[in-house]
Design a protein around this motif. Structure first.
Motif, PDB file in Angstrom:
ATOM      1  N   GLU A   1      48.398  38.527  -9.736  1.00 17.75           N
ATOM      2  CA  GLU A   1      48.379  38.906 -11.149  1.00 17.75           C
ATOM      3  C   GLU A   1      49.593  39.776 -11.459  1.00 17.75           C
ATOM      4  OE1 GLU A   1      45.532  41.586 -14.115  1.00 17.75           O
ATOM      5  OE2 GLU A   1      44.829  40.982 -12.121  1.00 17.75           O
TER       6      GLU A   1
ATOM      7  N   GLN B   1      44.832  34.925  -5.677  1.00 18.13           N
ATOM      8  CA  GLN B   1      45.494  35.014  -6.977  1.00 18.13           C
ATOM      9  C   GLN B   1      46.484  36.167  -6.958  1.00 18.13           C
ATOM     10  OE1 GLN B   1      42.807  35.800 -10.217  1.00 18.13           O
ATOM     11  NE2 GLN B   1      44.441  36.084 -11.715  1.00 18.13           N
TER      12      GLN B   1
ATOM     13  N   HIS C   1      44.757  39.381  -5.382  1.00 21.32           N
ATOM     14  CA  HIS C   1      43.347  39.141  -5.097  1.00 21.32           C
ATOM     15  C   HIS C   1      43.248  38.471  -3.732  1.00 21.32           C
ATOM     16  CE1 HIS C   1      41.944  39.769  -9.375  1.00 21.32           C
ATOM     17  NE2 HIS C   1      43.260  39.704  -9.505  1.00 21.32           N
TER      18      HIS C   1
END
Length: 245
Positions: free
Chosen positions: A25, A23, A49
């Motif tokens: 962000e 991920q 991530h």
């Protein structure tokens, strides 16, 4: 056949970590408008991530960020993750700080991860840069003009969603594209509002709501009779709501 030769071979596979981006962000609360989306010319922090898809513990993962899209300025280009066990995820505590180009489009990045004895691993990803807008306002009590916290404000149209008002009645809908939206506030002890229509065309807009409490009337004829007669009665309470809902 007569010309074939079979030679036994032993292959030893050493356990190794293998990082995968799970991920990305975007956080612009410290440097931008706080809607967690990248906009033209905005400075944001990127938090990546990582999933360890390998078979060994990934100790002290270190990564360097670069961009192949023109107009990008990377202010902070290195990060260190906590150790990542096989099959688990971690995110670095300090973001990659990046100033996005002044035009819309996808920005291409490469995160190069390193390990003491393995890698390096170049991991490619992209962040969408688009001009988005905000619709905000207050939800207040119509009688006292006090802000109403904890109420749902919902919207639909070009996109849809809902938020909850802050303690002072303020709400904010972030990340809206150009288009037409309808928005309303849902009361609990108050009436729900009528839907307001707003068309976003290159700028932020507002919509405020005043909610009334339902006005309840009581026909006390039967109550008076019971009190005067001193007898047990089955009473009918005639309730009337003089408001619109």
């Amino acid at each position: 056949g007569a010309n074939e030769l079979i030679v036994p071979v032993t292959v030893n596979v050493a356990p190794s970590p293998f990082p995968v981006i799970a991920q990305v962000e975007v956080d612009d609360r410290a440097t931008g408008d706080g809607d967690r989306r990248a906009e033209p010319g905005e400075t944001v922090d990127l938090f990546i991530h990582l999933l360890n898809d390998g078979s060994a513990f990934y100790a002290s993962p270190t990564g360097t960020l670069s961009a192949s899209t023109s107009g990008v300025t990377i202010v902070q280009n290195t990060a260190v993750w906590p150790g990542i066990s096989s099959g688990e995820q971690q995110v670095h505590p300090t973001g990659f700080r990046v100033t996005m180009p002044t035009v819309v489009g996808d920005v291409a990045f490469t995160l190069t991860m390193r390990h003491a004895t393995r890698g390096p691993w170049p991991l490619n990803f992209a962040v969408s840069v688009a001009q988005r807008h905000t619709l905000s306002g207050y939800v207040r009590d119509a009688q006292s003009n006090e802000g109403l916290g904890g109420l749902v404000v919902e919207y639909w149209g070009t996109s849809s969603g809902r938020v909850v008002t802050e303690s002072n009645g303020f709400y904010r809908l972030d990340g809206l594209d150009n288009g037409t939206y309808r928005v309303r506030a849902l009361g609990v002890a108050h009436e729900k509002s009528a839907a307001a229509t707003r068309t976003i065309a290159g700028g932020n807009l507002s919509a405020n709501f005043s909610l009334r409490r339902p006005e309840v009337t009581l026909d006390a004829t039967q109550l008076v009779f019971a009190a005067q007669s001193g007898q047990d009665q089955d009473l009918e309470l005639l309730l009337g709501n003089s408001s619109s809902n």
